[in-house]
Design a protein around this motif. Structure first.
Motif, PDB file in Angstrom:
ATOM      1  N   CYS A 128       6.616 -33.326  27.331  1.00 19.21           N
ATOM      2  CA  CYS A 128       6.119 -34.701  27.475  1.00 19.21           C
ATOM      3  C   CYS A 128       5.724 -35.286  26.116  1.00 19.21           C
ATOM      4  CB  CYS A 128       4.921 -34.730  28.422  1.00 19.21           C
ATOM      5  SG  CYS A 128       5.322 -34.336  30.131  1.00 19.21           S
ATOM      6  N   LEU A 129       5.142 -34.459  25.255  1.00 19.15           N
ATOM      7  CA  LEU A 129       4.749 -34.937  23.928  1.00 19.15           C
ATOM      8  C   LEU A 129       5.962 -35.248  23.054  1.00 19.15           C
ATOM      9  CD1 LEU A 129       1.743 -32.545  23.254  1.00 19.15           C
ATOM     10  CD2 LEU A 129       1.634 -35.021  23.573  1.00 19.15           C
ATOM     11  N   CYS A 130       7.053 -34.503  23.243  1.00 20.22           N
ATOM     12  CA  CYS A 130       8.291 -34.817  22.517  1.00 20.22           C
ATOM     13  C   CYS A 130       8.819 -36.178  22.939  1.00 20.22           C
ATOM     14  CB  CYS A 130       9.343 -33.742  22.778  1.00 20.22           C
ATOM     15  SG  CYS A 130       9.022 -32.183  21.914  1.00 20.22           S
ATOM     16  N   LEU A 131       8.733 -36.478  24.236  1.00 23.00           N
ATOM     17  CA  LEU A 131       9.150 -37.792  24.736  1.00 23.00           C
ATOM     18  C   LEU A 131       8.270 -38.886  24.140  1.00 23.00           C
ATOM     19  CD1 LEU A 131      11.051 -39.308  26.675  1.00 23.00           C
ATOM     20  CD2 LEU A 131       9.336 -38.968  28.471  1.00 23.00           C
ATOM     21  N   LEU A 132       6.955 -38.613  24.066  1.00 23.36           N
ATOM     22  CA  LEU A 132       6.039 -39.575  23.444  1.00 23.36           C
ATOM     23  C   LEU A 132       6.387 -39.774  21.976  1.00 23.36           C
ATOM     24  CD1 LEU A 132       3.442 -41.299  23.495  1.00 23.36           C
ATOM     25  CD2 LEU A 132       2.151 -39.197  22.999  1.00 23.36           C
TER      26      LEU A 132
END
Length: 418
Positions: free
Chosen positions: A394-398
């Motif tokens: 999810c943080l990579c997407l952010l």
């Protein structure tokens, strides 16, 4: 005469790059040694996990705050003086931990260590901008980024074995002594004023659209005008993952596989080895996309996110598969780290804000690292270790969204557009 001056400039460029490289490699040797020594320290002093974790969190918080303040100061204080403060300070902090192994002393000293170490990166970026012309900064930027990986590798492999066969105190005494000796040599050899040597200073500050004699653009104006908060979010996202892997990998492997400290040391040394490839990849992508950071950062974040999703299904089955995924994800995010914390700040050297921008991004990166222990620990208590890989995805997407927003038109005017 001109040829002789060019030759002298190149000699000094190599000398300055070498001094900066060793300085930052030692800085990692003087901070990752805690992670290596912590298992034995916890066992010897019977600390709880929360007490042991508090030392790491205190370091990351002080390191983050130090980068924010030190980055701004690094554009004003002479490079040599500022870096000497950091090098001498961290050497004494390491020696104090070895000599006075009391929890209160260690917590206080390691918090101070974060402040001392935060004085190094901003001035190093400023030194590159000072000694190298804009078109020639790519290669030294990649080379100096390798220094942190070398520090990690020596720390995990060398200090890990030293702590295993000697004592955890040796993991503090050796880096502290070596850094102290290097600090004296650095003080004698470093030069932060090319003009005194009759050479060119490539980082002449200039106001935004003003003459070179104008004061540098304010940090807040820089943040607003160049959408730097989006890059801060991206830096924070990669910090949670990259430093979370460094912090938690030994614990994860120990809990899931009951691996010995020697196996953990070898396994952890794979991370910096793979990360060399990540930094090289960031440099290659920069060349491929004509020194524009947007697409390389998005591609690296995307690759890391896909690996995190696959890792969710594989974590806990085979130790060396886990080590492989930890290493690949860390490598990809080291590439992102190089883009965000080196290449983008170098854009703002013409505004006299290379160190400030690097410090700002580092603040958010290590703020993320500080949050990593708390957030990941909470998720692990609820759903187990595999939940952390979903958080990382999810943080990579952010990170992808933040990079895209940071380069969205209208983009920076002083720094070239992507």
């Amino acid at each position: 005469m001109k040829k002789e001056k060019t030759t002298t400039q190149k000699v000094w460029q190599r000398k300055i790059l070498f001094l900066c490289w060793i300085s930052y490699a030692l800085s990692y040797l003087c901070r990752t040694n805690l992670s290596i020594a912590l298992p034995e320290m916890t066992e010897e002093f019977r600390w709880s996990a929360s007490l042991a974790g508090l030392i790491g969190s205190a370091f990351f918080i002080s390191y983050a705050v130090g980068h924010l303040l030190g980055g701004i100061a690094g554009d004003r204080i002479p490079i040599k003086m500022f870096m000497c403060i950091g090098l001498f300070g961290t050497s004494f902090c390491n020696l104090l931990v070895g000599f006075f192994p009391v929890y209160g002393v260690i917590l206080t000293v390691w918090t101070a260590n974060g402040l001392f170490l935060s004085t190094l990166w901003g001035p190093i970026v400023r030194a590159i901008a000072m000694w190298y012309p804009p078109e020639g900064r790519g290669r030294p930027a990649v080379i100096v980024s390798f220094s942190s990986l070398a520090g990690y590798l020596i720390s995990w492999a060398g200090l890990g074995l030293l702590a295993h066969y000697a004592s955890w105190r040796a993991a503090f005494f050796l880096p502290g002594t070596f850094t102290l000796l290097f600090s004296l040599w650095f003080l004698a050899k470093m030069n932060d004023n090319p003009r005194k040597l009759g050479l060119e200073d490539f980082s002449k500050p200039c106001g935004d659209g003003e003459s070179s004699g104008s004061p540098p653009i304010s940090v807040w104006t820089l943040i607003r005008r160049h959408r730097l908060l989006w890059f801060c979010i991206a830096a924070m996202a990669q910090g949670v993952i990259k430093d979370g892997i460094t912090l938690w990998e030994p614990t994860i492997l120990t809990n899931l596989y009951h691996a010995s400290s020697a196996v953990i040391s070898v396994a952890s040394s794979c991370i910096p080895l793979f990360s060399f490839v990540g930094v090289l990849l960031s440099g290659r992508l920069m060349n491929r996309f004509c020194s524009k950071e947007k697409k390389p950062a998005i591609l690296l974040f995307l690759g890391a996110g896909i690996c995190c999703l696959i890792f969710f299904f594989l974590l806990g089955h085979w130790i060396w598969v886990d080590v492989l995924f930890f290493s690949i994800i860390s490598a990809l995010l080291c590439g992102v780290n190089t883009l965000l914390l080196t290449f983008i700040p170098l854009r703002f050297s013409a505004c006299g804000r290379a160190s400030s921008t690097a410090g700002l991004f580092n603040f958010f990166a290590y703020l993320g690292a500080g949050c990593s222990g708390i957030v990941s620990g909470f998720l692990v208590d609820l759903w187990g270790w595999s939940s952390t890989t979903l958080l990382w995805a999810c943080l990579c997407l952010l990170g992808i969204a933040a990079v895209a927003a940071g380069f969205r038109k209208p983009a920076a005017t002083a720094a070239s557009q992507n």
